[in-house]
Write a protein that holds these residues in place. Structure first.
Motif, mmCIF file in Angstrom:
data_model
loop_
_atom_site.group_PDB
_atom_site.id
_atom_site.type_symbol
_atom_site.label_atom_id
_atom_site.label_comp_id
_atom_site.label_asym_id
_atom_site.label_seq_id
_atom_site.Cartn_x
_atom_site.Cartn_y
_atom_site.Cartn_z
ATOM 1 N N GLN A 189 0.507 -1.246 -0.079
ATOM 2 C CA GLN A 189 -0.011 0.326 0.297
ATOM 3 C C GLN A 189 1.233 1.266 -0.031
ATOM 4 O O GLN A 189 -0.043 2.414 -0.765
ATOM 5 N N MET A 197 -0.173 9.958 0.134
ATOM 6 C CA MET A 197 0.029 10.196 1.616
ATOM 7 C C MET A 197 0.750 11.407 1.024
ATOM 8 O O MET A 197 0.748 12.519 1.968
ATOM 9 N N ILE A 200 -2.053 14.599 1.753
ATOM 10 C CA ILE A 200 -2.373 14.318 2.963
ATOM 11 C C ILE A 200 -1.146 15.382 3.071
ATOM 12 O O ILE A 200 -1.733 16.136 4.624
ATOM 13 N N THR A 201 -0.259 14.658 3.647
ATOM 14 C CA THR A 201 0.558 15.452 4.725
ATOM 15 C C THR A 201 1.116 17.161 3.922
ATOM 16 O O THR A 201 2.467 17.469 4.433
ATOM 17 N N ARG A 204 1.776 20.641 6.250
ATOM 18 C CA ARG A 204 2.372 20.596 6.919
ATOM 19 C C ARG A 204 3.758 20.492 6.482
ATOM 20 O O ARG A 204 4.537 21.371 6.455
ATOM 21 N N ASP A 219 7.361 1.504 13.378
ATOM 22 C CA ASP A 219 6.164 1.974 14.030
ATOM 23 C C ASP A 219 5.145 0.771 14.401
ATOM 24 O O ASP A 219 4.771 0.147 15.447
ATOM 25 N N TYR A 220 4.295 0.554 13.279
ATOM 26 C CA TYR A 220 2.840 0.135 13.045
ATOM 27 C C TYR A 220 3.473 -0.829 13.571
ATOM 28 O O TYR A 220 2.605 -1.759 13.678
ATOM 29 N N ALA A 223 5.240 -2.998 15.994
ATOM 30 C CA ALA A 223 3.751 -3.521 17.253
ATOM 31 C C ALA A 223 2.409 -4.244 16.879
ATOM 32 O O ALA A 223 2.048 -4.869 17.911
ATOM 33 N N GLN B 173 -2.750 14.032 14.921
ATOM 34 C CA GLN B 173 -2.975 13.947 13.532
ATOM 35 C C GLN B 173 -2.633 13.294 11.968
ATOM 36 O O GLN B 173 -2.978 12.140 11.439
ATOM 37 N N GLU B 174 -1.371 13.926 11.702
ATOM 38 C CA GLU B 174 -0.374 13.008 10.811
ATOM 39 C C GLU B 174 -0.912 12.145 10.917
ATOM 40 O O GLU B 174 -0.140 10.985 9.635
ATOM 41 N N ILE B 175 0.331 11.495 11.865
ATOM 42 C CA ILE B 175 0.405 9.634 12.357
ATOM 43 C C ILE B 175 -0.891 9.405 11.484
ATOM 44 O O ILE B 175 -0.931 7.388 11.527
ATOM 45 N N PHE B 177 -3.273 9.442 9.875
ATOM 46 C CA PHE B 177 -3.592 9.621 8.342
ATOM 47 C C PHE B 177 -2.775 8.422 8.067
ATOM 48 O O PHE B 177 -3.324 7.700 7.196
ATOM 49 N N TRP B 178 -1.663 7.826 8.338
ATOM 50 C CA TRP B 178 -0.434 7.689 7.816
ATOM 51 C C TRP B 178 -0.994 5.763 8.455
ATOM 52 O O TRP B 178 -0.951 4.963 7.612
ATOM 53 N N ARG B 179 -1.214 5.984 9.400
ATOM 54 C CA ARG B 179 -2.061 4.529 9.827
ATOM 55 C C ARG B 179 -2.873 4.280 8.983
ATOM 56 O O ARG B 179 -3.053 3.301 9.454
ATOM 57 N N HIS B 181 -4.189 4.631 6.795
ATOM 58 C CA HIS B 181 -3.670 4.483 4.965
ATOM 59 C C HIS B 181 -2.574 2.926 5.660
ATOM 60 O O HIS B 181 -3.122 1.992 4.428
ATOM 61 N N PHE B 225 -1.746 0.710 15.274
ATOM 62 C CA PHE B 225 -2.379 2.024 15.560
ATOM 63 C C PHE B 225 -1.854 2.460 16.793
ATOM 64 O O PHE B 225 -2.170 3.945 17.107
ATOM 65 N N ALA B 227 0.550 2.533 18.604
ATOM 66 C CA ALA B 227 1.522 1.729 19.577
ATOM 67 C C ALA B 227 2.332 3.606 19.411
ATOM 68 O O ALA B 227 1.668 4.005 18.705
ATOM 69 N N PRO B 228 3.575 3.523 19.925
ATOM 70 C CA PRO B 228 3.967 4.989 20.541
ATOM 71 C C PRO B 228 4.319 5.640 18.687
ATOM 72 O O PRO B 228 4.747 5.199 18.167
ATOM 73 N N HIS B 229 4.399 6.662 19.400
ATOM 74 C CA HIS B 229 5.190 7.441 17.516
ATOM 75 C C HIS B 229 6.412 7.895 18.428
ATOM 76 O O HIS B 229 6.768 8.415 19.223
#
Lengths: 236, 236
Positions: A189, A197, A200-201, A204, A219-220, A223, B173-175, B177-179, B181, B225, B227-229
DNA sequence: ATGTGTTTCAAACAGTCGTTTTAATGGCTT
DNA sequence: AAGCCATTAAAACGACTGTTTGAAACACAT
């Protein structure tokens, strides 16, 4: 007359994406990589392809035998070094931690994802291309992978599954396979729709660098991989 | 003569996948759903399609205008109810927990995934078909989604992003959206290549039921989702 | 210069694609 | 019964596909 822009129509040698003196096979592979990436394998006609490469229409069938063989060559050309480096990465990790000892989960996943991101840097601007081509290989109909790449793919899957089993020993092997499957999905993906993406970003903080993307994925997935296994009530 | 098996060639009304008395549009939609699912949109010719549906070749252009319009109709036909039920699920959750209060992460994800799995049961054996068709919609070139479905899709994305922001307030919020995705990727991979998993898990415990699959996905995605950033070192 | 093998070239091949066309149906009202 | 409409039918259209052909051009050895 016109010679400034990249015309696609006439001329014996239109401005090609490759050095004009490189071999015909090289030019075809480079042009094919580009076109396949953002149009898909089946949507690119040989006429369009050979024209973009600045070679004759018959060159594909002469040098590769068929369009399918060219597709296989393009895929194998960059899939093989990626998988080789994956195995090298895992070798380094396992010997660093001692044979039979577990390797941290995040390191295993990094060893798996990193070859995609570093190999991108060789051709500078082809990053987006590389991403999308890889994603296409993983999700096109019939899992369009050349036969010649399957042994190496199987080796990668087996070795990483083994390493993961040591890293997350609390999980049954079946769950590990499931989560490896999911991790492939996250990768595919990201590779295919990374421009979504970027939109979206965008407001920022500039564009996400490959290292940032890698960090987000790790990270994702780390976990998700280490998550406790909610007992399936079918057994016991 | 022969009328027992499912001949595909001749006859005015060969054994069709639909009730032979249903309307031509209905027969086309059903046959298209089936063929698109396991061959892809572009690989199915109108001759193959109309033959399988037991209707004339020109029927597609007469009833839908073009092949692309038929593809859009097929997609919209089952994408719309899925997204509607997603919103209903989320409505139920939010009113149950009180407006403005966070909804548990796993419940949000379940509300998002569940419509796929339950809607499958309506046509019994079409489960695999449904899975693959959905996966194809999410990963085919150009994110092949009809214009008419985009508003509903955007509504779903916005509503769920909002709910997730309350569920995992420690994430920017950006994270999120990533997750989101990445979670799409897990879903698409599962939908498209679920038969690959059936092969892997075959020796073990029969086929995985939709509920088992859902449980596996939720385990993985919920953990990913929440998970700590890991701080990105670009800022500060 | 001559011969040999490889590579390029323009042209045509046979096939399929989505779409259009024209005529023949069928059911329905007036 | 006749007339009108929506639908179906068979056939052809033009455009495109991957592939093949046979001759021309080339590099390079003898």
């Amino acid at each position: 007359m016109a010679s400034t822009t990249t015309r696609s129509k006439p001329g014996p040698r239109p401005a090609a994406p490759t050095a004009p003196d490189s071999s015909t096979q090289e030019r075809l592979l480079v042009a094919a990589e580009q076109l396949f990436a953002d149009q898909g394998f089946e949507s690119v006609s040989l006429r369009h392809l050979t024209q973009a490469a600045g070679v004759n229409l018959a060159a594909v069938n002469y040098h590769f035998g068929s369009k399918d063989a060219l597709i296989d060559a393009v895929i194998e050309r960059f899939v093989t070094p990626v998988n080789q480096q994956r195995l090298e990465n895992l070798d380094g990790l396992e010997s660093a931690h001692g044979a039979g000892n577990p390797v941290p989960l995040r390191d295993i996943l990094t060893a798996f994802f990193q070859p995609f991101l570093t190999r991108v840097h060789r051709s500078e601007l082809s990053q987006r291309l590389f991403f999308k081509l890889m994603g296409r290989c993983m999700s096109d109909p019939g899992s369009r992978l050349p036969e010649s790449t399957l042994p190496l793919f199987r080796a990668v899957a087996g070795r990483f599954a083994q390493a993961l089993q040591l890293a997350v020993p609390h999980l049954p092997q079946e769950i590990i396979f499931w989560r490896l499957h999911f991790t492939f999905g996250v990768l595919a993906q990201t590779l295919m729709h990374n421009e979504a993406m970027e939109q979206i970003t965008e407001g920022r903080a500039g564009k996400p660098s490959p290292d940032e993307i890698l960090a987000h994925i790790i990270d994702y997935c780390a976990a998700g991989f280490a998550a406790p296994h909610s007992a399936s009530d079918t057994k016991v």
